[in-house]
Design a protein around this motif. Structure first.
Motif, PDB file in Angstrom:
ATOM      1  N   LEU A   1      43.662  38.488  39.873  1.00 40.34           N
ATOM      2  CA  LEU A   1      42.449  38.255  39.095  1.00 40.34           C
ATOM      3  C   LEU A   1      42.465  39.226  37.924  1.00 40.34           C
ATOM      4  O   LEU A   1      42.807  40.399  38.079  1.00 40.34           O
ATOM      5  CB  LEU A   1      41.198  38.473  39.943  1.00 40.34           C
ATOM      6  CG  LEU A   1      41.014  37.559  41.151  1.00 40.34           C
ATOM      7  CD1 LEU A   1      39.648  37.788  41.780  1.00 40.34           C
ATOM      8  CD2 LEU A   1      41.186  36.091  40.774  1.00 40.34           C
TER       9      LEU A   1
ATOM     10  N   LEU B   1      36.009  36.223  34.035  1.00 40.79           N
ATOM     11  CA  LEU B   1      37.382  36.012  34.474  1.00 40.79           C
ATOM     12  C   LEU B   1      38.235  35.505  33.322  1.00 40.79           C
ATOM     13  O   LEU B   1      37.844  34.587  32.605  1.00 40.79           O
ATOM     14  CB  LEU B   1      37.420  35.011  35.622  1.00 40.79           C
ATOM     15  CG  LEU B   1      36.888  35.518  36.961  1.00 40.79           C
ATOM     16  CD1 LEU B   1      36.409  34.355  37.818  1.00 40.79           C
ATOM     17  CD2 LEU B   1      37.964  36.305  37.695  1.00 40.79           C
TER      18      LEU B   1
ATOM     19  N   SER C   1      43.568  34.057  35.655  1.00 39.37           N
ATOM     20  CA  SER C   1      43.070  34.202  37.023  1.00 39.37           C
ATOM     21  C   SER C   1      42.995  32.864  37.754  1.00 39.37           C
ATOM     22  O   SER C   1      42.863  32.825  38.985  1.00 39.37           O
ATOM     23  CB  SER C   1      41.671  34.838  37.015  1.00 39.37           C
ATOM     24  OG  SER C   1      41.638  36.050  36.319  1.00 39.37           O
ATOM     25  N   ASN C   2      43.060  31.753  37.003  1.00 38.81           N
ATOM     26  CA  ASN C   2      42.785  30.439  37.599  1.00 38.81           C
ATOM     27  C   ASN C   2      43.756  30.072  38.709  1.00 38.81           C
ATOM     28  O   ASN C   2      43.378  29.442  39.703  1.00 38.81           O
ATOM     29  CB  ASN C   2      42.807  29.362  36.520  1.00 38.81           C
ATOM     30  CG  ASN C   2      41.637  29.493  35.558  1.00 38.81           C
ATOM     31  OD1 ASN C   2      40.752  30.328  35.746  1.00 38.81           O
ATOM     32  ND2 ASN C   2      41.635  28.686  34.500  1.00 38.81           N
TER      33      ASN C   2
ATOM     34  N   GLU D   1      45.261  31.979  40.912  1.00 38.82           N
ATOM     35  CA  GLU D   1      44.865  32.661  42.146  1.00 38.82           C
ATOM     36  C   GLU D   1      43.606  32.036  42.734  1.00 38.82           C
ATOM     37  O   GLU D   1      43.506  31.791  43.942  1.00 38.82           O
ATOM     38  CB  GLU D   1      44.626  34.144  41.850  1.00 38.82           C
ATOM     39  CG  GLU D   1      44.207  34.960  43.044  1.00 38.82           C
ATOM     40  CD  GLU D   1      45.383  35.570  43.779  1.00 38.82           C
ATOM     41  OE1 GLU D   1      45.289  36.740  44.170  1.00 38.82           O
ATOM     42  OE2 GLU D   1      46.386  34.862  43.980  1.00 38.82           O
ATOM     43  N   LEU D   2      42.633  31.744  41.893  1.00 36.47           N
ATOM     44  CA  LEU D   2      41.377  31.175  42.370  1.00 36.47           C
ATOM     45  C   LEU D   2      41.573  29.761  42.913  1.00 36.47           C
ATOM     46  O   LEU D   2      40.984  29.395  43.936  1.00 36.47           O
ATOM     47  CB  LEU D   2      40.360  31.173  41.230  1.00 36.47           C
ATOM     48  CG  LEU D   2      39.929  32.562  40.733  1.00 36.47           C
ATOM     49  CD1 LEU D   2      39.163  32.440  39.426  1.00 36.47           C
ATOM     50  CD2 LEU D   2      39.091  33.274  41.783  1.00 36.47           C
TER      51      LEU D   2
ATOM     52  N   ARG E   1      31.387  40.993  38.979  1.00 36.36           N
ATOM     53  CA  ARG E   1      32.723  40.419  39.147  1.00 36.36           C
ATOM     54  C   ARG E   1      32.814  39.588  40.427  1.00 36.36           C
ATOM     55  O   ARG E   1      33.422  38.507  40.428  1.00 36.36           O
ATOM     56  CB  ARG E   1      33.766  41.541  39.142  1.00 36.36           C
ATOM     57  CG  ARG E   1      33.992  42.116  37.754  1.00 36.36           C
ATOM     58  CD  ARG E   1      35.062  43.191  37.715  1.00 36.36           C
ATOM     59  NE  ARG E   1      35.403  43.544  36.336  1.00 36.36           N
ATOM     60  CZ  ARG E   1      36.293  44.457  35.991  1.00 36.36           C
ATOM     61  NH1 ARG E   1      36.956  45.135  36.944  1.00 36.36           N
ATOM     62  NH2 ARG E   1      36.547  44.705  34.715  1.00 36.36           N
TER      63      ARG E   1
ATOM     64  N   VAL F   1      33.549  35.335  40.722  1.00 37.92           N
ATOM     65  CA  VAL F   1      34.489  34.653  41.611  1.00 37.92           C
ATOM     66  C   VAL F   1      33.749  33.614  42.449  1.00 37.92           C
ATOM     67  O   VAL F   1      34.209  32.473  42.612  1.00 37.92           O
ATOM     68  CB  VAL F   1      35.211  35.674  42.507  1.00 37.92           C
ATOM     69  CG1 VAL F   1      36.090  34.966  43.525  1.00 37.92           C
ATOM     70  CG2 VAL F   1      36.062  36.617  41.653  1.00 37.92           C
TER      71      VAL F   1
ATOM     72  N   TYR G   1      32.943  30.574  40.435  1.00 38.40           N
ATOM     73  CA  TYR G   1      34.127  29.732  40.195  1.00 38.40           C
ATOM     74  C   TYR G   1      34.344  28.806  41.385  1.00 38.40           C
ATOM     75  O   TYR G   1      34.575  27.605  41.211  1.00 38.40           O
ATOM     76  CB  TYR G   1      35.356  30.605  39.967  1.00 38.40           C
ATOM     77  CG  TYR G   1      36.582  29.815  39.558  1.00 38.40           C
ATOM     78  CD1 TYR G   1      36.910  29.660  38.221  1.00 38.40           C
ATOM     79  CD2 TYR G   1      37.417  29.219  40.510  1.00 38.40           C
ATOM     80  CE1 TYR G   1      38.032  28.938  37.832  1.00 38.40           C
ATOM     81  CE2 TYR G   1      38.538  28.498  40.134  1.00 38.40           C
ATOM     82  CZ  TYR G   1      38.836  28.362  38.795  1.00 38.40           C
ATOM     83  OH  TYR G   1      39.935  27.625  38.430  1.00 38.40           O
TER      84      TYR G   1
END
Length: 518
Positions: free
Chosen positions: A413, A422, A426-427, A429-430, A467, A471, A474
């Protein structure tokens, strides 16, 4: 029957450059014999050499034209005495290994096998297991059997496992092969072979024994086209774009490599320091395997012959965060800039160790995948890679068991300093966490934000909460029910390392997941 191999390497140099005379080293009687050694396949880490040995009395079908796969290992600065590979390989009269993956756990071999039984010409995989190599299993390549009508066929698998190069003729009983390519699709099937085009293939001459360099763009191959030293010579060409249809004009490696005899089976390890090929000059037998030093020991010296574009060889182990024990897992590495999967690998089922080769210029996310575990991914930034070949050892990948109260870190992230939004990289991983939620419908998690001790307690607590909220939002935006994701900011209250060093502070700036229900 002819067999062949390929491999990896790159760097295109203008034809006007004159290369120094390289040192050609016969690998000696640990590998070479009075019989014919052909088709050297060097593992990307340079530590295992597979090759074919023809008509040896120890071959499965004895001395009458048989061909078996043998191998040798680099130990104590020398090659070990070659050994013949054991069943279920070497069952047929003519056997050949074309390439080996960087992890050392998958061989591409000659022939299409169904449950270990030979069916027809084509290609198969044999995979390393706890008890040895698996029975070969065929690659289903549509149209290959109908297209390939000549006497010979050979191939090479790219380091990322997604591209298969092939050499064959579409004319019956022809020795005039051309080069083709097939791609692994997301559903696990291969595409119909397509020609590499007129820049590479000729109408009246042969192109064979392809080897794809570690950059995934440079191909070395053998051809008897005009302008060579005699018979077949080694050439190289570089892919101009992503279509695999546009190539630079093939360049002959010249007398530094080629002879007036048959030159083929050119292969280079990822380090780009040595090339391996077959020679019929000053040999112990009919044909011997030789090693050619292609990179000078002096960093500023001119290249001896075209050397590979620098890559990184990344290795480590996959372990269980709870037990610390190794896990047999699949490795996935992706481009963090756009989230595309770049390649896959497999751990050694006996040790949990893995190896992958990464071309420069990309920031990668690397993770392990195993049933009933969630990955703690790592990032490897090669966007500004300088110098030559690099080894990145000890990049261990951890897997968190899906158990209540298990905690893991979402390493890939990325936030701007002091901000909670973000960043796009990071996308990847998410999105894989979204997939984990979808695959485990009972899963409930807490997302925890953590900071270092720079700044006030109140500011750090606020930033960590924001933060964690980013997450959570998202995940909800991707369809995960709000009551399955909680968020909490801990500020600087739970450090994992000292805040006295930048390295420690970086570890403490993190987002964690904690499993509340499963």
């Amino acid at each position: 029957m002819k067999s062949t191999l390929i491999a990896f390497s790159c760097f295109i140099f203008p034809t006007a450059i004159v290369f120094a005379q390289p040192k050609v080293e016969n690998l000696g009687n640990a590998i070479n014999s009075e019989y014919n050694e052909i088709n050297p396949v060097i593992s990307p880490d340079g530590k295992t050499l597979y090759f074919g040995r023809v008509s040896h009395p120890q071959n499965a079908h004895g001395q009458e034209g048989s061909q078996d796969i043998w191998f040798s290992e680099w130990q104590n600065s020398q090659w070990s005495l070659a050994k013949r590979m054991t069943p279920p390989l070497n069952k047929e009269e003519y056997n050949c290994a074309y390439s080996v993956t960087p992890d050392g756990n998958t061989l591409l071999i000659m022939g299409a096998y169904d449950r270990g039984a030979y069916e027809t010409r084509g290609f198969s995989f044999s995979k390393r297991t706890v008890n040895g190599w698996s029975a070969p299993s065929k690659l289903n390549i549509p149209g290959l059997e109908g297209m390939s009508k000549g006497e010979y066929m050979c191939g090479f698998l790219s380091n990322d496992g997604k591209t298969l190069l092939m050499a064959f003729s579409e004319k019956k009983r022809s020795t005039k092969d051309d080069l083709y390519v097939s791609f692994l699709q997301k559903n696990g099937t291969w595409t119909k072979p397509q020609t590499l085009g007129v820049e590479v293939n000729t109408d009246d001459f042969t192109e064979t024994t392809p080897f794809l360099a570690s950059d995934g763009a440079t191909i070395y191959f053998s051809s008897d086209r005009p302008g060579g030293q005699g018979s077949n010579d080694i050439y190289y060409t570089k892919r101009i774009d992503k279509t695999w249809k546009r190539w630079s004009k093939p360049v002959n490696l010249g007398p530094a490599i080629n002879t007036d005899g048959y030159d083929a089976y050119y292969a280079i390890a990822a380090a780009g320091d040595y090339a391996y090929m077959v020679s019929k000059k000053n040999t112990l037998g009919k044909g011997d395997i030789v090693r050619i030093k292609i990179k000078s020991d002096e960093p500023s010296a001119a290249p001896i012959v075209p050397a590979p574009d620098p890559v990184a060889l990344v290795s480590g182990k996959v372990v269980d965060t709870k037990t610390g024990k190794p896990i047999d897992a699949r490795i996935i590495y992706e481009n963090l800039a756009d989230g595309t999967e770049v390649g896959t690998a497999q751990t050694d089922p006996r040790t949990g160790e893995y190896k992958i080769v990464l071309p420069k210029g990309v920031k990668y996310g690397v993770r392990a995948v195993a049933k009933d575990f969630i990955a703690e991914a790592q990032s490897i930034d090669l966007t500004n890679m300088k110098g030559g070949f690099q080894e990145v050892n000890g990049t261990n990948l951890t897997l968190v068991p899906i158990e209540i109260n298990a905690v893991g870190v979402l390493n890939n992230l990325f936030f701007d300093t002091g901000k909670a939004a973000l960043r796009p990289e990071s996308n990847a991983e998410l999105d894989r966490m979204v997939l984990t939620f979808n695959e485990n419908p009972g899963l409930v998690m807490e997302i925890g934000g953590h900071t270092d001790n720079v700044g006030t307690d109140a500011a750090n607590l606020k930033l960590s909460q924001e933060r964690a909220d980013s997450v959570r939002e998202y995940f909800i935006g991707k369809g995960i029910e709000p009551d399955r994701v909680q968020s909490k900011g801990y500020g600087e209250a739970k450090p994992k390392a000292t805040n006295d060093t930048e390295e420690g502070r970086q570890i403490n700036r993190r987002v964690e997941f904690k499993i509340l229900k499963k």
